[in-house]
Scaffold this motif. Structure first.
Motif, short mmCIF file in Angstrom:
data_model
loop_
_atom_site.label_atom_id
_atom_site.label_comp_id
_atom_site.label_asym_id
_atom_site.label_seq_id
_atom_site.Cartn_x
_atom_site.Cartn_y
_atom_site.Cartn_z
N ALA B 189 -17.02 9.57 -6.75
CA ALA B 189 -16.48 8.52 -7.63
C ALA B 189 -16.68 7.13 -7.02
N GLY B 190 -17.14 7.08 -5.79
CA GLY B 190 -17.56 5.80 -5.24
C GLY B 190 -16.72 5.20 -4.13
N VAL B 191 -15.75 5.96 -3.55
CA VAL B 191 -14.96 5.34 -2.48
C VAL B 191 -15.85 4.98 -1.29
N THR B 192 -15.47 3.93 -0.59
CA THR B 192 -16.24 3.48 0.56
C THR B 192 -15.98 4.39 1.76
N ALA B 193 -14.75 4.82 1.88
CA ALA B 193 -14.36 5.70 2.99
C ALA B 193 -13.16 6.54 2.54
N VAL B 194 -12.95 7.63 3.24
CA VAL B 194 -11.80 8.50 2.93
C VAL B 194 -10.82 8.47 4.10
N ALA B 195 -9.57 8.15 3.80
CA ALA B 195 -8.54 8.22 4.83
C ALA B 195 -8.09 9.67 4.96
N TYR B 196 -8.18 10.20 6.17
CA TYR B 196 -7.82 11.60 6.44
C TYR B 196 -6.43 11.57 7.08
N PHE B 197 -5.42 11.80 6.26
CA PHE B 197 -4.04 11.71 6.77
C PHE B 197 -3.67 12.97 7.53
N ASP B 198 -3.45 12.81 8.83
CA ASP B 198 -3.22 14.01 9.65
C ASP B 198 -2.12 13.80 10.69
N PRO B 199 -0.89 13.50 10.24
CA PRO B 199 0.17 13.23 11.22
C PRO B 199 0.52 14.43 12.10
N LEU B 200 0.24 15.66 11.60
CA LEU B 200 0.57 16.83 12.44
C LEU B 200 -0.30 16.88 13.69
N ALA B 201 -1.43 16.16 13.65
CA ALA B 201 -2.30 16.09 14.83
C ALA B 201 -1.62 15.29 15.94
N SER B 202 -0.76 14.37 15.55
CA SER B 202 -0.13 13.47 16.51
C SER B 202 0.64 14.24 17.59
N SER B 203 0.58 13.71 18.80
CA SER B 203 1.32 14.38 19.88
C SER B 203 2.82 14.21 19.70
N SER B 204 3.25 13.39 18.73
CA SER B 204 4.68 13.37 18.38
C SER B 204 5.05 14.67 17.67
N MET B 205 4.06 15.31 17.05
CA MET B 205 4.35 16.47 16.20
C MET B 205 3.94 17.80 16.84
N THR B 206 2.67 17.88 17.32
CA THR B 206 2.23 19.12 17.98
C THR B 206 1.70 18.76 19.37
N THR B 207 1.63 19.72 20.25
CA THR B 207 1.16 19.40 21.60
C THR B 207 -0.36 19.21 21.56
N PRO B 208 -0.90 18.42 22.47
CA PRO B 208 -2.35 18.24 22.50
C PRO B 208 -3.09 19.59 22.60
N ASP B 209 -2.56 20.51 23.38
CA ASP B 209 -3.23 21.81 23.50
C ASP B 209 -3.23 22.56 22.17
N GLN B 210 -2.08 22.49 21.51
CA GLN B 210 -1.95 23.16 20.22
C GLN B 210 -2.95 22.54 19.22
#
Ligand code: B12
Lengths: 243, 346
Positions: B189-210
């Motif tokens: 549809a023509g978006v310039t870029a896609v924002a990939y919302f991934d807060p569960l990736a944050s080390s506030s949420m899951t551990t870096p190893d996880q």
């Protein structure tokens, strides 16, 4: 260079070990419990339930239920709560630790008959929506510490919440919110609570209060907790002051 | 004085070059309803409103992007769940659509013809048309790794992650299938870029190893299949412990938050990952115009030099309660302090 997590964990553990060795040399009886708390923290962070329960088995032979809960399980949970706030551990670890701790306490109660004394009635609630996890973690910390907690559920309107508080004459109300509008709605709740249940002390928490530390005061809450374990210290302080 | 189009400015910055001034993304969604004098619910019931609202916002704040994002729970509506609206904030997902592991086998990734997705695409098409190649139009997907919080509740999802790896991966596969299709439909549809919302990736949420064993693998697979460049957003979760991992997912930019030092983030990401941030959206509602200017200046000082920086809020959405005055003060401050070269920084 940013300190990597493993470096950090290593350094912290080393410091804790050194402190522990020093106090062991001084020969306190609580030493084993301090060490046990540190070990347990490690098991919690690794979500290693079998090791946590094996430790519990060893402890029940030598310690009272109160000692196990107050000197081993709670310090481990508190340390994890503090470290989450500093960005050193993740929420998944906070949640899983609370869950394992609850199961451990159930076992402690069974095997030692441990019963904590309650300093007043405590209720937990989520205003407005379905964001339950904050309340869930809070409830597990409070019940692990031995408090009897009334769970008022979630998606409550201000009116529903205030009516429940008034009905039960709640002494301490913990409100968890995740969305900003819900956090702002606490202001309405506070106005009504002050009228209809003036003795009730309200502690608020959840993401909006972390990102805006002035929000708690703005909505008129009696206290703000940044972590579930911090709520326990606030409660204890309030209970002392109220007594 | 601006001498470039928003598109050229943003592209230059994303290539780690200094454009004419620091680009600014005021990521406003609900403010369009305010502009059109509508309830938030009515506003989001028709793509035409979002197109109109975004045009007004773009003109009013001289924004460097157009933002056709509705709200996160649209994806849940597409999967068969509900969104619950309130008058003064974004809607939230209703009751979980996955309650048992059997549900994971039963649910089917939504069809791209689902009315709620069609509405989103219509808003994108209208704004792409309006942008005429001069203004970036930003698409949004929720990462397959983060969306389960809405699909099954946070507690249910954490339990799944720790206790049932098979079901976890079955869910990831289904979510990945949807996410790639949905992102690529937006790209078409023509978006310039896609924002990939991934807060569960944050080390506030899951551990870096996880994260490395789960969400990062998911992100690598999804991002490599996307037909548009991506910007990863942690929705105001911490990023420092996983910067290298995020770089390796192939994403081009990262939304960062006020819980971490922007100067430190810049140092670690420089030349590799552009930064998007990090004005505190929640605090913003109480700022004075002067505070807004100070905060903007501080961000530009820490992350502006060398490009690779877009000034924005730290969540990817500015709360409904933030006033026009504050937003204008932020925007004016970008003109005042954001012009390259940033000679005032000593
Ligand atoms: C992960 C995340 C997401 C995920 C999952 C969200 C979810 N839970 O449903 C996804 C990507 C789906 C998402 C979407 C959205 N999100 Co979001 N998200 C986050 C993030 C990163 C974490 C949220 C979370 O669930 N944390 C887990 C809970 C348990 O943490 P917590 O509330 O902080 O609780 C801890 C402490 O605060 C304390 N505590 C909690 N309650 C209490 C109570 C007391 C008394 C005490 C003492 C302590 C205490 O104990 C807990 C453990 O230590 C936050 C930002 C952040 N860094 O916090 C934004 C955030 C919650 N999101 C936000 C928003 C707005 C949204 C959306 C509405 C966006 C949109 N327009 O669609 C949607 C809504 C989704 C839905 N459910 O319908 C905002 C909410 C504030 C606001 N601006 O209104 C936040 C705060 C981001 C921001 N900085 O603005 N999001």
């Amino acid at each position: 260079m940013v300190e990597s997590l493993s470096d950090f964990v290593y350094k912290t553990l080393t410091t804790l070990r050194i402190n522990f060795m020093i106090s062991r040399m001084k020969g306190h009886k609580t030493l084993d419990l301090t060490e046990a708390a540190m070990d347990l923290e490690g098991y919690f962070l690794a979500v290693d339930k079998p090791s946590a329960f094996a430790l519990l088995d060893r402890l029940t032979d030598t310690s009272t239920g109160t000692e196990i809960v107050d000197d081993v399980i709670m310090p481990a949970l508190e340390s994890i709560g503090d470290r989450w706030e500093k960005g050193q551990v993740s929420l998944s670890q906070v949640y899983m630790s609370g869950k394992i701790a609850e199961a451990m306490v159930d076992k402690v109660i069974l095997s030692t008959g441990h019963q904590a004394d309650s300093g007043g009635s405590v209720a937990v609630a989520v205003l407005e929506d379905h964001h339950n996890l904050g309340k869930r973690i809070l409830a597990s910390v409070l019940s692990t510490s031995g408090m009897q907690v009334m769970d008022y559920g979630h998606a409550l309107s201000v009116d529903e919440l205030v009516s429940m508080v008034e009905r039960d004459g709640v002494d301490y109300l913990m409100i968890s919110t995740l969305m900003l509008p819900a956090a702002l709605r606490v202001k309405d709740a506070m106005i009504q609570i002050k009228e209809r249940s003036p003795h009730t002390k309200v502690i608020v928490g959840g993401a909006p209060y972390i990102f805006d530390p002035a929000l708690g005061e703005e909505v008129g809450a009696h206290a703000v907790g940044r972590t579930a374990t911090e709520s326990l210290n606030i409660l204890k302080r309030m209970m002392r002051e109220g007594a | 004085m601006d001498t470039m189009t928003s598109m050229d400015r943003v592209m230059a910055s994303l290539s780690h070059k200094e454009p004419d001034r620091v680009p600014v993304f005021l990521l406003l969604t609900m403010h369009g309803a305010k502009e059109l004098g509508m309830s938030i619910k009515d506003y989001f019931s028709d793509a035409k409103n979002v197109i109109e609202g975004q045009k007004i916002i773009h003109a009013k704040y001289r924004n460097d992007c157009l933002n056709p994002f509705f709200y996160a729970a649209t994806e849940i509506q597409a999967w068969g769940g509900d969104a619950i609206f309130i008058d003064d904030g974004p809607p939230n997902a209703g009751a979980p659509i996955i309650r048992t592991t059997e549900d994971i086998d039963d649910i089917q990734p939504p069809d791209m013809d689902h009315p709620i997705l069609r509405m989103g695409l219509e808003a994108i098409e209208g704004l792409v048309d309006h942008a005429d190649g001069q203004i970036p139009v930003i698409g949004t997907v929720l990462s397959p790794f983060s969306v389960p919080v809405m699909q099954m509740g946070f507690e249910g999802y954490l339990n799944l992650m720790y206790e049932d790896q098979d079901s976890f991966w079955r869910l990831m596969r289904k979510n990945e299938e949807f996410c790639v299709k949905w992102g690529n439909e937006q790209a078409k549809a023509g978006v310039t870029a896609v924002a990939y919302f991934d807060p569960l990736a944050s080390s506030s949420m899951t551990t870096p190893d996880q994260y490395r064993l789960t969400g990062m693998k998911v992100a690598e697979r999804v991002i490599s299949r996307m037909d548009a460049p991506t910007a990863t957003h942690l929705a105001s979760g911490r990023a420092l412990p996983i910067i290298e991992d995020i770089v390796s997912t192939g994403t081009g930019a990262l939304g960062v938050c006020t819980l971490e030092d922007l100067a430190e983030l810049k140092r670690v990401c420089k030349g590799r990952l552009s930064l998007l941030g990090n004005l505190n959206g929640i605090e913003m509602r109480r700022w004075t115009a002067q505070q807004a200017e100070e905060k903007v200046k501080d961000c530009i000082m820490k992350a502006g030099p060398g490009g690779g920086f877009i000034l924005s809020d730290n969540h990817g959405e500015i709360p409904f309660q933030v006033s026009d005055e504050v937003l204008l003060a932020i925007r004016d401050a970008v003109d005042k302090w954001g012009e390259y070269p940033l000679d005032w920084i000593v």
